[in-house]
Design an enzyme around this catalytic site. Structure first.
Site: not given
Ligand code: SF4
Length: 372
Positions: A107, A136, A178-179, A233, A315, A358
């Protein structure tokens, strides 16, 4: 500019063994194909800026075309099929579901900026994700595979193709599936192409790479010549809460992640963005705000720059155990954090009704989670 010989091979995935042109900068194409830099530039500019997908009808019959035909025997323009595009009813966000050549579904999100005709594209860097952040949806999928550099670039090209006349892609955020720093070589390659004047011609400062905490990837980015923005994050500045939300914290504790972010500051002189996804009743207490504020102040004292703080109200997606914080909960958190004298931005995470916000990206097609 990216190195001519990246540490991972530029080999495409999918059935067609030819290398996809969207993953290359002109210097790489010229060296690999044995054409002049000028020809490589013209060819890649035609792919990125005029939307060339093959030679049919696009290129007049002249010497350049003969060279391009030769190149097209060894290279191709890779395709991501647009499966669906869902426009939010709440805001002008549009979520794109894209199918890769091997059938994997990813996506990307088109995000409008305040300035009319300017957009940011939120791109995916992997099919699924191994990090399993608790809030997530992508994290629940596990990791299928890394995206190739061209597949990352193609998300931008596919969305750009559909923009109204005169509109343009101003920036890119690596906040999709993805990371990104777990796929750092391909992400850096993709950034090189996105930035190249013959590629997507996007300013590096308008590209943000957001990580849940991969210090090795941050260091690699810091050591490169790329000048993109870094987002980290935090989820919670309190050890136990962070670890319960971000399992990666066990492997890479926050202190280590922030040390790596400090190295980014040393090489760039640029403040990172520290982001908190606010989950109602979970990490929105005043103690959490105090811990986040103290962390920002400690970062400033240690590395000499003031980090930018970003608050993203969660969200919820389907069958979710987390909820969006109430407005007064958000307001109290923001007010408390503001006392620390560090700039705080409350971000809008849009497209919630179409699962584009997100943490909501899951690559669903017809209610089925994409297979790996
Ligand atoms: S790194 Fe990003 S995509 Fe991967 S689980 Fe965490 S928030 Fe979700």
């Amino acid at each position: 500019m990216i190195p001519a010989t990246p540490s991972e091979p530029l080999v495409p995935s999918g059935r067609d063994a030819r290398i996809a042109l969207q993953g290359l900068v002109p210097e790489q194409l010229a060296a690999d194909a044995g054409v002049s830099l000028n020809t490589a530039r013209k060819l890649l500019a035609a792919v990125h800026q005029r939307g060339l997908d093959d030679l049919g009808g696009h290129v007049p019959k002249n010497a350049l075309r003969a060279e391009m035909e030769r190149v097209f025997r060894r290279y191709r323009v890779g395709r991501l099929e647009v499966v669906t595009r869902e426009a939010s009813r709440l805001d002008p966000f549009v979520k794109y579901l894209l199918r890769c050549e091997d059938g994997a579904v990813i996506e990307a999100v088109r995000i409008p900026l305040q300035k009319p005709g300017r957009f940011v594209v939120c791109v995916s860097s992997q099919v699924g994700c191994a990090l399993g952040c608790r809030f997530c949806a992508t994290g629940k999928l596990g990791l299928s595979r890394n995206l190739e550099a061209w597949e990352i670039v193609e998300q931008v090209r596919a969305i750009r193709r559909e923009l109204p006349a005169g509109a343009r892609v101003h920036g890119v955020v690596f906040q999709g599936m993805g990371e990104p720093l777990a796929n750092v070589d391909r992400v850096m390659q993709a950034i090189g192409v996105m930035h190249d004047p013959c590629g997507q011609a996007i300013e590096q400062r308008a590209i943000t790479v957001s990580t849940a905490g991969v210090p090795g990837g941050i260091r690699k980015l810091a050591a490169s010549r790329l000048r993109v923005r870094l987002g980290v994050s935090i989820a919670s500045a309190r050890h136990d809460v962070r670890r319960s939300l971000l399992p990666i914290d066990e492997q890479n504790p926050l202190a280590e992640v922030l040390e790596a972010a400090g190295e980014y500051v040393r090489t760039r002189g640029d403040a990172p963005m520290l982001a908190m996804t606010l989950l109602g009743g979970v990490n929105t207490s005043l103690e959490e705000a105090d811990a986040f504020g103290a962390l920002a102040v400690a970062f400033r004292e240690r590395f000499g720059v003031t980090p930018r703080l970003s608050l993203v109200p969660y969200n919820p997606s389907e069958h979710d155990r987390f909820v969006r914080p109430a407005d007064d909960e958000l307001g109290a958190f923001h007010d408390r954090l503001s006392r620390f004298g560090v700039p705080v931005v409350r971000r809008y995470s849009g497209g919630g009704d179409v699962g584009a916000a997100c943490g909501q990206l899951v690559g669903r097609e017809n209610g089925r989670v994409s297979s790996k």
